[in-house]
Design an enzyme around this catalytic site. Structure first.
Site, PDB file in Angstrom:
ATOM      1  N   GLY A 165     -26.703 -25.347 -18.533  1.00  0.00           N
ATOM      2  CA  GLY A 165     -26.566 -24.194 -19.692  1.00  0.00           C
ATOM      3  C   GLY A 165     -28.333 -23.563 -19.423  1.00  0.00           C
ATOM      4  O   GLY A 165     -27.757 -22.239 -20.034  1.00  0.00           O
ATOM      5  N   ARG A 291     -26.328 -38.415 -10.280  1.00  0.00           N
ATOM      6  CA  ARG A 291     -26.788 -39.446 -10.494  1.00  0.00           C
ATOM      7  C   ARG A 291     -26.471 -39.492 -11.588  1.00  0.00           C
ATOM      8  O   ARG A 291     -25.564 -39.914 -12.199  1.00  0.00           O
ATOM      9  CB  ARG A 291     -28.085 -38.745 -11.588  1.00  0.00           C
ATOM     10  CG  ARG A 291     -27.950 -38.136 -12.409  1.00  0.00           C
ATOM     11  CD  ARG A 291     -28.761 -37.297 -13.798  1.00  0.00           C
ATOM     12  NE  ARG A 291     -28.469 -37.035 -14.545  1.00  0.00           N
ATOM     13  CZ  ARG A 291     -27.802 -35.600 -14.991  1.00  0.00           C
ATOM     14  NH1 ARG A 291     -27.632 -34.799 -14.216  1.00  0.00           N
ATOM     15  NH2 ARG A 291     -27.480 -34.800 -16.695  1.00  0.00           N
ATOM     16  N   ARG A 337     -26.031 -40.567 -29.522  1.00  0.00           N
ATOM     17  CA  ARG A 337     -27.967 -40.768 -29.246  1.00  0.00           C
ATOM     18  C   ARG A 337     -28.482 -40.320 -30.120  1.00  0.00           C
ATOM     19  O   ARG A 337     -28.744 -39.355 -31.750  1.00  0.00           O
ATOM     20  CB  ARG A 337     -28.096 -39.525 -28.046  1.00  0.00           C
ATOM     21  CG  ARG A 337     -26.993 -39.645 -26.867  1.00  0.00           C
ATOM     22  CD  ARG A 337     -27.478 -38.426 -25.503  1.00  0.00           C
ATOM     23  NE  ARG A 337     -26.827 -37.938 -24.580  1.00  0.00           N
ATOM     24  CZ  ARG A 337     -27.550 -37.587 -24.048  1.00  0.00           C
ATOM     25  NH1 ARG A 337     -28.493 -36.698 -23.605  1.00  0.00           N
ATOM     26  NH2 ARG A 337     -26.393 -37.189 -22.615  1.00  0.00           N
TER      27      ARG A 337
HETATM   28  C1  MV4 Z   1     -19.131 -21.869 -19.179  1.00  0.00           C
HETATM   29  C2  MV4 Z   1     -18.832 -21.791 -20.447  1.00  0.00           C
HETATM   30  C3  MV4 Z   1     -17.610 -21.153 -20.740  1.00  0.00           C
HETATM   31  N1  MV4 Z   1     -17.157 -20.435 -19.433  1.00  0.00           N
HETATM   32  N2  MV4 Z   1     -18.669 -21.448 -17.980  1.00  0.00           N
HETATM   33  C4  MV4 Z   1     -23.001 -24.432 -20.284  1.00  0.00           C
HETATM   34  C5  MV4 Z   1     -23.863 -25.664 -19.505  1.00  0.00           C
HETATM   35  C6  MV4 Z   1     -23.466 -25.872 -18.244  1.00  0.00           C
HETATM   36  N3  MV4 Z   1     -23.269 -27.088 -17.627  1.00  0.00           N
HETATM   37  C7  MV4 Z   1     -21.856 -24.657 -17.982  1.00  0.00           C
HETATM   38  N4  MV4 Z   1     -21.731 -24.604 -19.556  1.00  0.00           N
HETATM   39  C8  MV4 Z   1     -21.359 -23.417 -20.079  1.00  0.00           C
HETATM   40  N5  MV4 Z   1     -19.921 -23.201 -18.729  1.00  0.00           N
HETATM   41  C9  MV4 Z   1     -17.498 -21.290 -18.221  1.00  0.00           C
HETATM   42  N6  MV4 Z   1     -16.785 -19.977 -17.439  1.00  0.00           N
HETATM   43  C10 MV4 Z   1     -19.438 -22.466 -21.741  1.00  0.00           C
HETATM   44  C11 MV4 Z   1     -20.282 -23.300 -20.960  1.00  0.00           C
HETATM   45  C12 MV4 Z   1     -20.768 -23.452 -22.004  1.00  0.00           C
HETATM   46  C13 MV4 Z   1     -21.358 -25.305 -22.446  1.00  0.00           C
HETATM   47  C14 MV4 Z   1     -20.398 -26.013 -21.783  1.00  0.00           C
HETATM   48  C15 MV4 Z   1     -20.443 -27.597 -21.387  1.00  0.00           C
HETATM   49  C16 MV4 Z   1     -20.826 -28.059 -23.665  1.00  0.00           C
HETATM   50  C17 MV4 Z   1     -21.674 -27.536 -24.049  1.00  0.00           C
HETATM   51  C18 MV4 Z   1     -21.649 -25.955 -23.990  1.00  0.00           C
HETATM   52  C19 MV4 Z   1     -21.841 -25.104 -24.449  1.00  0.00           C
HETATM   53  C20 MV4 Z   1     -22.861 -24.086 -24.463  1.00  0.00           C
HETATM   54  C21 MV4 Z   1     -22.108 -22.619 -23.451  1.00  0.00           C
END
Ligand code: MV4
Length: 447
Positions: A165, A291, A337
């Protein structure tokens, strides 16, 4: 098999790994900062070495001190837990150079997955479905606009060195895109010393579903099903469950099969998590973690398999104890958690726990390193324990969770327990009807 494992972590995960070592008859060494001298895992370990002052960079991130502790104690392997050095490729390489086994994948595999552009390229090559977007880094505004027009707005710009994020910008229109590209690049350069960014279609209401995988060290790969980690606040997971309420058995085995084959083809060794966004019945790879994860116990609950045992077996060259066809998914599990934080503002609440009483009974597990009288130091993350509840199905799991939360007592500090007592009474949660934005919206409403 290893004679002696050094545990390069603290808190509940250090205790978790210590328990696995004890069960396997392996001697344990723990390293700790001066702030953690009174920790439970330090008391229970066969040997302990104080490696520095409280700040992580001087203790839990100090590679030289940890290697020295291995040499002094004669440890033949290191378990890094999660966080700290668990995804540090250089640490894995240095240990290898000292003939000490890093209980995890190779430095090269950690490096690939730490570079989010390289990770996505690798995933795509291995047949994992990815989010539509740029093929690699984007530097020119013209190119960004062309790709965005092709995939359609909204789009998201992500830092290749980011992850979890950090360093993301959403653009809803072409006018937004210019600013988003510029700010994403300069922020990435400043934060990570690497200004490479890439573009993806922005998915508006996905769930976060991650697949637990293992490479056996002999070119084989298996999956242990998925976890739904959509309930999060500011990219910190709050509640995780297995299986995902959104998937059926056919979707599980399809995505699991794709991931297991990819892990085998990659020649990956040890535990890994392949993260997806899931929307309208489709999976889109976003990242891979190399991990053991905080939420691994929900997978253990529904499979009955000790994933830390498996990590140790694989790292020692003994392979996995199970084949894919032996892995059965039984019932439902939820993890809460429990953080030492104000349940509304999430402000950290370190201090002395005057009374700590954990729930018990069938289907209840509490992973925690704290105890009555323990003083939580202010230097580290605020996770003080995890409540993991298993039931034959999701309804039974939720009933049991409500009861377990009623029994849980943590006095002297603020914790997130009241938040979970609210969540278990919510209709959307009861129905499993939530996406990655649900919790933040719920908190903004003030319930
Ligand atoms: C995204 C998304 C929407 N569309 N990618 C946030 C953490 C990172 N691992 C990737 N993330 C996101 N990628 C696309 N193409 C929205 C998020 C995201 C999110 C993803 C997983 C869990 C919580 C989140 C909270 C906000 C945004």
């Amino acid at each position: 098999m290893f004679q002696k494992i050094l545990i390069a972590n603290r808190g509940e995960i250090a205790l978790r790994v210590l328990r696995a070592c004890k069960e396997l008859g392996i001697q344990t060494v723990v390293v700790h900062s001066t702030a953690d001298a009174d920790a439970m895992h330090v008391r229970l370990a066969d040997e302990s070495v104080c490696i520095g002052p409280p700040p992580s960079r001087d203790s839990y991130l100090n590679i030289h001190q940890i290697v020295a502790a291995c040499e002094i104690t004669g440890a033949d392997a290191v378990h890094p837990g999660y966080g700290f050095l668990s995804e540090n490729a250089k640490f894995a390489d240095i240990l290898a150079a000292h003939n000490i086994t890093f209980i995890g994948p190779s430095g090269d595999h950690i490096r690939i997955m730490g570079d989010k552009i390289e990770a996505k390229r690798t995933a795509k090559r291995l047949g994992i479905p990815v989010v539509p977007g740029s093929d690699g880094a984007v530097t020119e505004e013209k190119e960004a606009k062309r790709i965005a027009a092709e995939i359609g707005y909204p789009v998201i710009i992500k830092a290749s060195a980011g992850g979890g994020g950090r360093g993301m910008k959403v653009a809803h229109t072409e006018a937004d895109l210019e600013i988003a590209l510029q700010t994403a690049r300069s922020e990435a350069g400043a934060a990570f010393g690497d200004d490479a960014v890439y573009i993806e279609k922005y998915l508006e209401k996905p769930r976060h579903i991650e697949v637990q995988v293992f490479g056996d060290g002999f070119g084989g790969g298996v999956h242990f099903g998925e976890r739904d980690c959509s309930l999060q606040r500011r990219h910190q997971k709050v509640w995780e469950e297995a299986n995902s309420p959104a998937l059926n058995a056919e979707e599980r085995s399809r995505i699991g099969g794709i991931c297991a084959k990819a892990i085998a083809d990659l020649g990956y060794s040890g535990a890994g998590t392949i993260e997806f966004l899931y929307e309208n019945g489709e999976f889109y790879f976003i990242e891979m973690n190399t991990r053991l994860q905080v939420e691994h116990p929900v997978t253990e609950a529904i499979t009955g398999i000790d994933l830390v045992h498996e990590q140790i077996r694989v790292a020692s060259g003994g392979g996995l104890s199970v084949r894919q066809e032996d892995i059965k998914f039984t019932g439902h599990a939820i993890e809460c958690r429990i953080n030492a934080e104000d349940p509304r503002t999430f402000t950290p609440s370190p201090g002395t726990i005057t009374h700590f009483h954990t729930p018990g009974g069938l289907g209840i597990r509490v992973d925690s390193g704290v105890y009555s009288g323990y003083k939580i130091p202010p230097y580290y993350d605020s996770l003080i324990g995890k409540l993991i509840v298993h039931g034959r199905n999701r309804v039974e799991c939720m009933m049991r969770l409500r009861r377990a939360l009623d029994e849980f007592v943590v006095d002297g500090i603020k914790t997130t327990l009241p938040l979970f007592r609210d969540l278990v009474g919510n209709a959307d949660i009861a129905n499993g009807d939530y996406d990655i934005h649900w919790l933040e919206k719920y908190l903004a409403k003030g319930e």
